[in-house]
Design an enzyme around this catalytic site. Structure first.
Site, PDB file in Angstrom:
ATOM      1  N   HIS A 170     -23.838 -12.474  -6.481  1.00  0.00           N
ATOM      2  CA  HIS A 170     -23.623 -11.108  -5.997  1.00  0.00           C
ATOM      3  C   HIS A 170     -21.989 -10.935  -5.412  1.00  0.00           C
ATOM      4  CE1 HIS A 170     -28.001 -10.877  -5.890  1.00  0.00           C
ATOM      5  NE2 HIS A 170     -27.921 -12.232  -5.541  1.00  0.00           N
ATOM      6  N   SER A 291       5.382  -3.640 -11.037  1.00  0.00           N
ATOM      7  CA  SER A 291       5.081  -2.226 -11.112  1.00  0.00           C
ATOM      8  C   SER A 291       6.633  -1.486 -10.965  1.00  0.00           C
ATOM      9  CB  SER A 291       4.409  -1.845  -9.756  1.00  0.00           C
ATOM     10  OG  SER A 291       4.568  -0.495  -9.406  1.00  0.00           O
ATOM     11  N   LYS A 297       4.523  -5.748  -6.360  1.00  0.00           N
ATOM     12  CA  LYS A 297       3.501  -5.887  -7.215  1.00  0.00           C
ATOM     13  C   LYS A 297       3.710  -6.986  -8.407  1.00  0.00           C
ATOM     14  CE  LYS A 297       0.262  -2.918  -7.376  1.00  0.00           C
ATOM     15  NZ  LYS A 297      -0.619  -2.696  -7.791  1.00  0.00           N
ATOM     16  N   GLU A 304      -6.394  -8.310 -17.335  1.00  0.00           N
ATOM     17  CA  GLU A 304      -7.105  -6.966 -17.481  1.00  0.00           C
ATOM     18  C   GLU A 304      -7.302  -6.522 -19.045  1.00  0.00           C
ATOM     19  OE1 GLU A 304      -5.295  -4.136 -14.533  1.00  0.00           O
ATOM     20  OE2 GLU A 304      -4.010  -5.570 -14.340  1.00  0.00           O
TER      21      GLU A 304
END
Ligand code: ARG
Length: 474
Positions: A170, A291, A297, A304
């Site tokens: 979980h 970024s 970043k 992704e």
């Protein structure tokens, strides 16, 4: 008054020379546009030529074609292959598809004999054969990529067989595991994916050619000879099935989708692990991007994108399933839509698998962050319960209850379980002795899980060796 010029009729200049015998005029431009598949199916050129060569050789051997014509066709096809490979071949949309482009070029080269190649054959069995040949090669290439990904995972697992990290259920801290054990879980998943693709290959490996349009042919062909020549296990048994079946493509797309879910899950874990809130691993500049606005970043874009690609794979599987559902036997033009889906899925997989192998090789687990994470979530609570069962002969259900109380106490004291004093422990249950502290560290927790398939470093080391034997032997 000047005569108004008539707009040119929106039709192609003339009927298709490949089938236009009873056609007076060419198709509407829009008809030609929707009908043409060559931009996509030209990828089948090598398989188309190979199958034509085998077909022509068989026709000649059976006396259906003269030896002279057989030779001319073989030579012409060889030259066309060279033209396509060197980029000098001009594919024409007006000729619809790869099959008719190649045949038309053959006619330019060798004249009338080219027209004999299509004896005892139809584009229906031709395209089904080409497509199966193509998929067979593609499945072999995918297997090489998946093996490489397994190899990357096994190497990393071996390096970090003893590195302890939190295991989750979980996404809540559950029990300590080793980093190597975690990676080996994916090795097993990919092992099953490879087996599914091998299965798909075996079922795809039967030959439609010789079914002709749908009913077989009146010519004395030898399908066994052609099947052998093309490396198929056998000719397909039923001519209607041979030209209608696309379950080989569906099976590939289904297996591709399942594989995509596995890649997606690993991609998601990488995405979570590299987030500074977790910091479990680092990816180098090779597999992250910056970024344009936030200078700090390091985004895991490749992970992704792999996570997202399963959407395309399922899209392809869904599309072809819907295309095929309800089609009456035998061939229908709907089926021309099959290749775009399969090609896209195969390309998507190749890229995703390679990106994943790259990321796995690149990722560096961060022991300090992992150790810190292990301090949270009372991650050795199960070990306390197990100890109560073993040392004090308490039924597990009761031990679970007692441990729950110890967790509550630690929560109230804002400390870890192993930071409770013996007196605290005994306030929960008198039967607890100082020996309990021997089982409450994450390292002792993983070391104790020596059951078959368990996370103990010793087991993981054995498992990496076994995985190498099972999956990487050539
Ligand atoms: N381009 C076609 C396809 O991919 C080849 C088969 C065409 N057959 C036909 N009867 N029009 O499906």
């Amino acid at each position: 008054m000047a005569k108004k010029k008539q707009p040119a009729p929106k039709t192609a200049p003339s009927a298709n020379p490949m089938w236009g015998g009873h056609y007076a005029a060419g198709p509407a431009a829009i008809m030609a546009e929707i009908n043409a598949s060559v931009d996509i199916d030209k990828r089948l050129y090598a398989q188309d030529i190979r199958a034509s060569q085998a077909h022509a050789a068989m026709l000649a051997a059976q006396g259906i074609l003269s030896a002279k014509d057989g030779k001319a066709i073989a030579k012409g096809l060889r030259e066309i292959l060279r033209e396509i490979e060197s980029g000098t071949f001009q594919f024409s949309k007006a000729l619809e598809d790869v099959h008719m482009n190649i045949e038309a070029r053959l006619r330019e080269k060798i004249g009338e004999a080219a027209g004999r190649l299509h004896t005892a054959r139809s584009r229906n069995d031709q395209v089904a054969t080409d497509f199966r040949l193509w998929l067979r090669d593609e499945l072999d290439a995918l297997d090489v990529g998946l093996r490489d990904l397994q190899s990357a995972l096994i190497d990393k697992a071996e390096q970090h067989a003893s590195l302890t990290m939190p295991g989750f259920t979980h996404l809540q801290p559950a029990q300590p595991i080793t980093f190597g054990h975690h990676l080996l879980a994916y090795v097993e998943m990919i092992g099953r994916d490879r087996a599914r693709l091998v299965d798909a290959r075996n079922r795809a490996n039967e030959m439609p050619l010789g079914a002709a349009a749908l009913a077989g042919t009146s010519f004395p062909i030898d399908r066994h000879r052609v099947a052998k020549e093309l490396g198929f296990v056998k000719p397909m048994a039923n001519s209607l099935d041979a030209v209608s079946a696309r379950d080989f493509a569906l099976e590939f797309l289904a297996a591709a989708t399942i594989l995509g879910t596995h890649l997606s899950r690993l991609a998601e874990e990488i995405t979570i692990w590299v987030s500074p809130s977790f910091g479990f691993i680092k990816l180098s500049e090779a597999f992250t991007t910056g970024s344009s606005i936030m200078p700090q970043k390091r985004n895991p874009d490749a992970a992704e994108l792999v996570r997202a690609k399963v959407g395309r794979l399922l899209g392809a599987f869904t599309a072809l399933t819907v295309i095929m559902k309800g089609l009456p036997l035998a061939y229908a033009k709907d089926m021309q839509e099959d290749k775009e889906q399969v090609f896209d899925a195969a390309d998507t997989l190749r890229l995703s698998i390679a990106a994943m192998a790259g990321m796995v090789r690149d990722m560096q687990p961060q022991p300090v962050a992992l150790e810190e994470a292990l301090k949270h979530g009372f991650i050795t609570a199960t070990d306390l319960a197990d100890w109560l069962v073993r040392a004090a002969n308490i039924p597990f259900r009761d031990a679970h209850h007692i441990t729950g109380k110890a967790v509550l106490l630690a929560e109230q004291k804002s400390c870890r379980l192993d930071e409770l004093s013996l007196r605290d422990m005994q306030s929960v249950d008198k039967r607890i002795t100082k020996d309990v502290f021997g089982v409450l560290s994450p390292d002792s927790a993983v070391n104790s899980r020596k059951s078959l398939g368990g996370t103990a470093p010793g087991m993981v080391k054995v498992a990496t060796k076994q995985a190498r034997k099972t999956y990487l032997k050539s």
